[in-house]
Design an enzyme around this catalytic site. Structure first.
Site, PDB file in Angstrom:
ATOM      1  N   ASN A  11       0.938  -1.300   0.229  1.00 57.39           N
ATOM      2  CA  ASN A  11      -0.070  -0.048   0.007  1.00 57.39           C
ATOM      3  C   ASN A  11       0.756   1.113   0.337  1.00 57.39           C
ATOM      4  O   ASN A  11       1.399   1.602   0.714  1.00 57.39           O
ATOM      5  CB  ASN A  11      -1.051   0.315   1.569  1.00 57.39           C
ATOM      6  CG  ASN A  11      -1.439   1.518   1.600  1.00 57.39           C
ATOM      7  OD1 ASN A  11      -1.727   1.919   0.246  1.00 57.39           O
ATOM      8  ND2 ASN A  11      -2.372   1.395   2.606  1.00 57.39           N
ATOM      9  N   LYS A  13      -0.582   4.300  -0.309  1.00 55.35           N
ATOM     10  CA  LYS A  13      -0.770   5.425   0.536  1.00 55.35           C
ATOM     11  C   LYS A  13      -0.174   6.500  -0.621  1.00 55.35           C
ATOM     12  O   LYS A  13      -0.165   6.643  -1.621  1.00 55.35           O
ATOM     13  CB  LYS A  13       0.027   5.717   1.584  1.00 55.35           C
ATOM     14  CG  LYS A  13       0.047   4.219   2.194  1.00 55.35           C
ATOM     15  CD  LYS A  13       0.069   4.419   4.254  1.00 55.35           C
ATOM     16  CE  LYS A  13      -0.044   2.791   4.714  1.00 55.35           C
ATOM     17  NZ  LYS A  13       0.024   3.087   6.182  1.00 55.35           N
ATOM     18  N   HIS A  97      -9.728   1.719   4.746  1.00 53.03           N
ATOM     19  CA  HIS A  97      -8.663   1.976   5.577  1.00 53.03           C
ATOM     20  C   HIS A  97      -8.524   2.527   6.349  1.00 53.03           C
ATOM     21  O   HIS A  97      -9.433   3.528   6.903  1.00 53.03           O
ATOM     22  CB  HIS A  97      -7.210   1.782   4.904  1.00 53.03           C
ATOM     23  CG  HIS A  97      -5.692   1.602   5.477  1.00 53.03           C
ATOM     24  ND1 HIS A  97      -5.804   2.954   6.570  1.00 53.03           N
ATOM     25  CD2 HIS A  97      -5.133   1.285   5.139  1.00 53.03           C
ATOM     26  CE1 HIS A  97      -4.152   2.479   6.462  1.00 53.03           C
ATOM     27  NE2 HIS A  97      -3.907   1.600   5.936  1.00 53.03           N
ATOM     28  N   GLU A  99      -7.015   4.847   7.929  1.00 53.53           N
ATOM     29  CA  GLU A  99      -6.523   5.759   6.936  1.00 53.53           C
ATOM     30  C   GLU A  99      -7.971   6.835   6.857  1.00 53.53           C
ATOM     31  O   GLU A  99      -8.061   8.701   6.955  1.00 53.53           O
ATOM     32  CB  GLU A  99      -4.810   6.797   6.860  1.00 53.53           C
ATOM     33  CG  GLU A  99      -3.929   6.213   7.983  1.00 53.53           C
ATOM     34  CD  GLU A  99      -3.371   5.393   6.363  1.00 53.53           C
ATOM     35  OE1 GLU A  99      -2.820   5.827   5.549  1.00 53.53           O
ATOM     36  OE2 GLU A  99      -2.495   5.051   7.757  1.00 53.53           O
ATOM     37  N   GLU A 167      -5.488  -4.016  10.621  1.00 52.63           N
ATOM     38  CA  GLU A 167      -4.530  -3.655  10.321  1.00 52.63           C
ATOM     39  C   GLU A 167      -4.981  -2.378  12.015  1.00 52.63           C
ATOM     40  O   GLU A 167      -5.453  -2.026  12.015  1.00 52.63           O
ATOM     41  CB  GLU A 167      -4.535  -2.796   9.386  1.00 52.63           C
ATOM     42  CG  GLU A 167      -4.277  -2.894   8.524  1.00 52.63           C
ATOM     43  CD  GLU A 167      -3.634  -2.221   7.373  1.00 52.63           C
ATOM     44  OE1 GLU A 167      -2.339  -2.747   6.319  1.00 52.63           O
ATOM     45  OE2 GLU A 167      -4.605  -1.350   6.958  1.00 52.63           O
ATOM     46  N   GLY A 173       2.540   2.671  10.362  1.00 50.64           N
ATOM     47  CA  GLY A 173       3.334   3.136  10.188  1.00 50.64           C
ATOM     48  C   GLY A 173       4.542   3.875  12.043  1.00 50.64           C
ATOM     49  O   GLY A 173       4.681   5.060  11.849  1.00 50.64           O
ATOM     50  N   SER A 212       2.866  -2.171   9.903  1.00 49.88           N
ATOM     51  CA  SER A 212       4.426  -2.519  10.932  1.00 49.88           C
ATOM     52  C   SER A 212       5.152  -3.872  10.436  1.00 49.88           C
ATOM     53  O   SER A 212       6.071  -4.060  11.448  1.00 49.88           O
ATOM     54  CB  SER A 212       4.579  -1.674  11.731  1.00 49.88           C
ATOM     55  OG  SER A 212       4.801  -0.584  12.391  1.00 49.88           O
TER      56      SER A 212
HETATM   57  P1  PGA Z   1       2.915   0.142   7.644  1.00 47.21           P
HETATM   58  O1  PGA Z   1       1.233   0.232   7.189  1.00 47.21           O
HETATM   59  O2  PGA Z   1       3.288  -1.001   7.282  1.00 47.21           O
HETATM   60  O3  PGA Z   1       3.580   1.712   7.237  1.00 47.21           O
HETATM   61  O4  PGA Z   1       2.648   0.238   9.063  1.00 47.21           O
HETATM   62  C1  PGA Z   1       0.457  -0.509   6.926  1.00 47.21           C
HETATM   63  C2  PGA Z   1      -1.204   0.160   6.258  1.00 47.21           C
HETATM   64  O5  PGA Z   1      -1.410   1.136   7.203  1.00 47.21           O
HETATM   65  O6  PGA Z   1      -1.106  -0.409   5.330  1.00 47.21           O
END
Ligand code: PGA
Length: 260
Positions: A11, A13, A97, A99, A167, A173, A212
């Site tokens: 992803n 983003k 997601h 976010e 997640e 992140g 992560s």
């Molecule tokens: P990350 O993000 O691996 O940077 O923690 C995962 C995600 O939000 O899909």
């Protein structure tokens, strides 16, 4: 249920310009001699979907969008439709997601509506669920994630291919990851929710872990029962780290490498 074919999805983003397509090409070049023991996909920003799909055509890496609108088309300035993603070469779409749930107020019912529109256009959704740190600390992780799974899938979900991604919001992140036991507990709860919602079809839905994931922890996470793959953010931006995660999901490849 342990699944032999793992799904590893990157992803990107809101990262990536045309110049970064080289990372995607480097990934496919390195994967070209690998056995098809896992499904690999990249979900770039909407602006790169068509270019990436073209650049990676026939190379064994699927392309996905990061969101689509719940309506099939219309006066929704700035939004992208499921059919547009398909037209650009996408096969998958990430929905719900955190976010978007947190930053843009997306609800379970909106995610379920997007799911219906996405599958009608021929996309395979990856439905994201996960608890905040406060919810985990107050013992709400399992009930919250269960409710998200039940609420984010439309009634017709059983007849469509899709995946769920667990997640934890606090792991995205941050460099923090749940323990293997915590991942196992939530993935088992998601499996139960899927079976409750979909019947026998619920046993076949891949459940990815995201938050992560790195080359250092991927091997251990991908061994957890009911972990059917990974949704990878930061570590998917560079071919080297994403490839290392893909290889952690490819036992056959790892064994071949070890023999030289
Ligand atoms: P990350 O993000 O691996 O940077 O923690 C995962 C995600 O939000 O899909």
């Amino acid at each position: 249920m342990k699944q032999s074919v793992k799904m590893i999805v990157g992803n990107w983003k809101m990262n990536g310009l045309t110049a970064d397509l080289g990372e995607a090409r480097a990934l496919t070049e390195s994967l070209s001699d690998a056995p098809a023991s896992c499904r690999v996909a990249l979900c770039p920003a909407a602006t790169l979907v068509a270019q990436m799909a073209w650049a990676l055509k026939g190379q064994g890496v699927e392309i996905g969008g990061q969101d689509c609108h719940a309506e099939p088309k219309g006066a929704f300035t700035g939004s992208i439709s499921a059919a547009m993603l398909v037209d650009a070469g996408a096969r998958l779409v990430i929905l719900g997601h955190s976010e978007r749930r947190q930053g843009l107020g997306e609800t379970d019912s909106l995610v379920a509506a997007k799911f219906e529109t996405a599958v009608a256009a021929g996309l395979e959704p990856i439905v994201c669920v996960g608890e905040t740190l406060t919810q985990r600390e107050t013992g709400q992780a399992v009930p919250l994630v269960t409710a998200q799974v039940l609420g984010s899938l439309p009634d017709a979900a059983a007849s469509h291919a899709f995946a769920v991604a667990y997640e934890p919001v606090w792991a995205i992140g941050t460099g923090l990851t749940p323990t293997v036991a915590q991942i196992a507990e939530v993935h088992e709860a998601i499996r139960s929710a899927l079976v409750q919602r979909l019947g026998p079809a619920g046993t076949r839905v891949p459940i990815l872990y995201g938050g992560s994931v790195t080359p250092a922890n991927a091997g251990e996470i991908l061994q957890v029962a009911e972990v059917g793959g990974a949704l990878v953010g930061g570590a998917s931006l560079k071919a080297a780290s994403f490839l290392a995660i893909v290889r952690a999901a490819e036992p056959a490849r790892v064994a071949a490498d070890a023999q030289g």
